[in-house]
Scaffold this active site. Structure first.
Site, short mmCIF file in Angstrom:
data_model
loop_
_atom_site.label_atom_id
_atom_site.label_comp_id
_atom_site.label_asym_id
_atom_site.label_seq_id
_atom_site.Cartn_x
_atom_site.Cartn_y
_atom_site.Cartn_z
N GLU A 1 8.60 8.27 -17.62
CA GLU A 1 7.21 8.69 -17.81
C GLU A 1 6.70 8.30 -19.19
O GLU A 1 5.55 7.86 -19.35
CB GLU A 1 7.08 10.19 -17.57
CG GLU A 1 7.28 10.56 -16.12
CD GLU A 1 7.52 12.05 -15.91
OE1 GLU A 1 6.99 12.57 -14.92
OE2 GLU A 1 8.20 12.69 -16.72
N SER B 1 13.90 21.16 -17.41
CA SER B 1 12.71 22.00 -17.59
C SER B 1 13.12 23.27 -18.31
O SER B 1 14.21 23.79 -18.10
CB SER B 1 12.14 22.34 -16.21
OG SER B 1 11.37 23.54 -16.29
N HIS C 1 0.83 -1.22 0.00
CA HIS C 1 0.00 0.00 0.00
C HIS C 1 0.86 1.26 0.00
O HIS C 1 0.45 2.30 0.52
CB HIS C 1 -0.95 0.04 1.20
CG HIS C 1 -1.69 -1.23 1.43
ND1 HIS C 1 -2.93 -1.48 0.89
CD2 HIS C 1 -1.35 -2.35 2.11
CE1 HIS C 1 -3.33 -2.69 1.24
NE2 HIS C 1 -2.38 -3.24 1.98
N LYS D 1 15.50 21.62 -12.36
CA LYS D 1 14.77 20.37 -12.58
C LYS D 1 15.57 19.32 -13.33
O LYS D 1 16.30 19.60 -14.26
CB LYS D 1 13.48 20.63 -13.37
CG LYS D 1 12.39 21.33 -12.61
CD LYS D 1 11.92 20.59 -11.36
CE LYS D 1 11.16 19.32 -11.65
NZ LYS D 1 9.83 19.57 -12.19
#
Ligand code: ARG
Length: 457
Positions: free
Chosen positions: A290, A277, A156, A283
């Protein structure tokens, strides 16, 4: 525009319809297989008494030249070429003359395309197998390098019990073993030759279909010509297999995205596998992971699309079947990008053991504490409850489980004795799980060996 089938038509095809009907744009990828299939068919026609060996040789050599033109980009496509099959036959006839017109005897584009497509997919399966194997090797190397490095294990997404990096990374290895099995099985179902099914009713010339299968590397021949031209189960099998591979890569990506976040900080992605970024200078984003996660949806979409196309079709050929190729090509291309990238990302991944260690908090050992009571003769259900009380006590005091005194523990159960402090140790917790599949150094070594032995070398 002159068509292969133009004889019965009084006027030409509407330009838009021609465009709509044509598949050359994508089935040009089947060129090599189309040439090989036609060469085998020409030889089959010799056996059937349709062609002389001389004629078959002329066709074979002509097809070699067509193949060369296609391979080196010098092939001139004609606006009338509907698909790769018509383009190859048209060019062959231009090159070798009238004998080229004999090649299509007893054959249809229906059994031809099914044959080409299967042949292409058999090669694609071998490529996917090799890319998967390489990824499996990368996972094994990562596991081996840090087999016993402790880290928190989660259920979980909450701290559960200690595991190790080797154990965790191998949890993403075994799914790929199942993918390899699926791939091998679906390849076997793909290696069934439809050539000789004709348009739908079989071929009127006594071509030896077993010899054709042998020549083209098929393991068996189809038993029903109607099914032979319409069966696309193999394509759906491939897409399901590809979907499962995509899904497994997606889950691994998801977890690595989490582990590379500032909050976890367990891993650092190599600069070569991250992007920045345009606005925020600090970043470093896990775009590769992704995209891998995102593209798994696209592969599933291909599967759903193909199944939807197939579900209402009668047996035999319908033009809907032309829609079978793009989803497969797309799934294959997607895997061809993601699998090697994932392997490279893993090979360059830096682990941050200090951040993992920070998260190895005492509550991860609560189960070990219950197991300790079990060894003192307390039934597990009761032990579970008692340790729950201990956890609550520690929480109320605002201290870690390990900072409770023996006196505190004994206030919950007299079964706690001097030896309990030995429980509060991550390594002994890991080593306590020695059954196959567990976290002990010995079990992990065995798992690693097992993993190495199943990887196809
Ligand atoms: N381009 C077609 C396909 O991909 C080849 C088969 C055409 N057959 C036909 N009867 N029109 O399915």
């Amino acid at each position: 525009m002159s068509k292969l089938w133009g004889g019965r038509f009084a006027k030409g095809t509407d330009a838009l319809v021609h465009e709509f009907n044509a598949s050359l744009r994508f089935d040009v990828r089947l060129a090599e297989q189309d040439i090989a299939g036609s060469q085998a068919w020409a030889q089959g026609l010799v056996g059937a008494g349709v062609l002389t060996q001389e004629e078959a040789n002329i066709i074979r050599d002509g097809l070699d030249k067509v193949g060369e033109e296609l391979a080196n980009g010098r092939f001139q496509f004609d606006p009338a070429d509907e698909d790769i099959h018509t383009a190859v036959e048209r060019r062959l006839t231009e090159m070798v003359g009238a004998v080229g017109g004999k090649l299509h005897t007893g054959r249809s584009r229906n059994d031809q395309v099914a044959t080409d497509f299967r042949l292409w997919l058999m090669g694609a399966c071998d490529e996917v197998r090799d890319m998967l194997t390489d990824l499996q090797r990368a996972l094994i190397a990562s596991a081996e390098a840090n087999l016993n490095l402790p880290m928190p294990g989660y259920t979980h997404l909450q701290h559960a019990q200690p595991v190790t990096w080797g154990h965790w990374i191998l949890s993403h290895f075994w799914p790929l073993v199942r993918d390899q099995e699926r791939l091998a099985q679906m390849r076997q179902r793909t290696a069934v030759l439809p050539l000789g099914s004709g348009a739908l009713a079989g071929t009127a010339f006594p071509v030896d279909r077993h010899a054709l299968a042998d020549a083209l590397g098929f393991a068996a021949i189809s038993q029903n010509s109607l099914d032979g031209v319409s069966d696309r189960d193999f394509a759906a099998d491939f897409l399901y297999t590809a979907t499962m591979i995509g899904l497994h890569l997606s889950r691994l990506s998801e977890q690595l995205i989490l582990f590379s976040s500032s909050e976890f900080g367990f891993v650092r992605l190599d600069d070569g596998y991250s992007t920045g970024s345009s606005l925020m200078p600090q970043k470093k984003n896990p775009d590769t992971l992704e995209l891998t996660r995102g593209k798994s949806g696209r592969i599933l979409g291909n599967l759903v699309g193909l199944l939807t196309t197939l579900k209402g079709l009668p047996s035999s050929y319908d033009k809907d079947l032309q829609e079978d190729k793009e989803p497969i090509f797309d799934a294959f291309d997607t895997l061809s990008h993601t699998l090697p990238i994932m392997a490279g990302l893993l090979r360059t991944l830096t682990l941050r053991p200090e951040h993992m260690a920070q998260q190895l908090e005492p509550n991860l050992l609560a189960t070990d504490l219950a197991d300790y009571l079990v060894k003192q003769g307390v039934p597990f259900r009761q032990a579970h409850h008692l340790v729950g009380e201990v956890v609550q006590l520690a929480e109320n005091r605002g201290v870690a489980l390990t900072n409770l005194s023996l006196h505190d523990l004994q206030s919950v159960s007299e079964k706690f004795g001097e030896g309990v402090t030995a429980v509060f140790n991550i390594t002994s917790s890991l080593n306590g799980r020695n059954a196959t599949g567990g976290t002990s150094a010995e079990a992990l070594q065995k798992q690693l060996e097992a993993a190495k032995s199943v990887v196809v070398v």
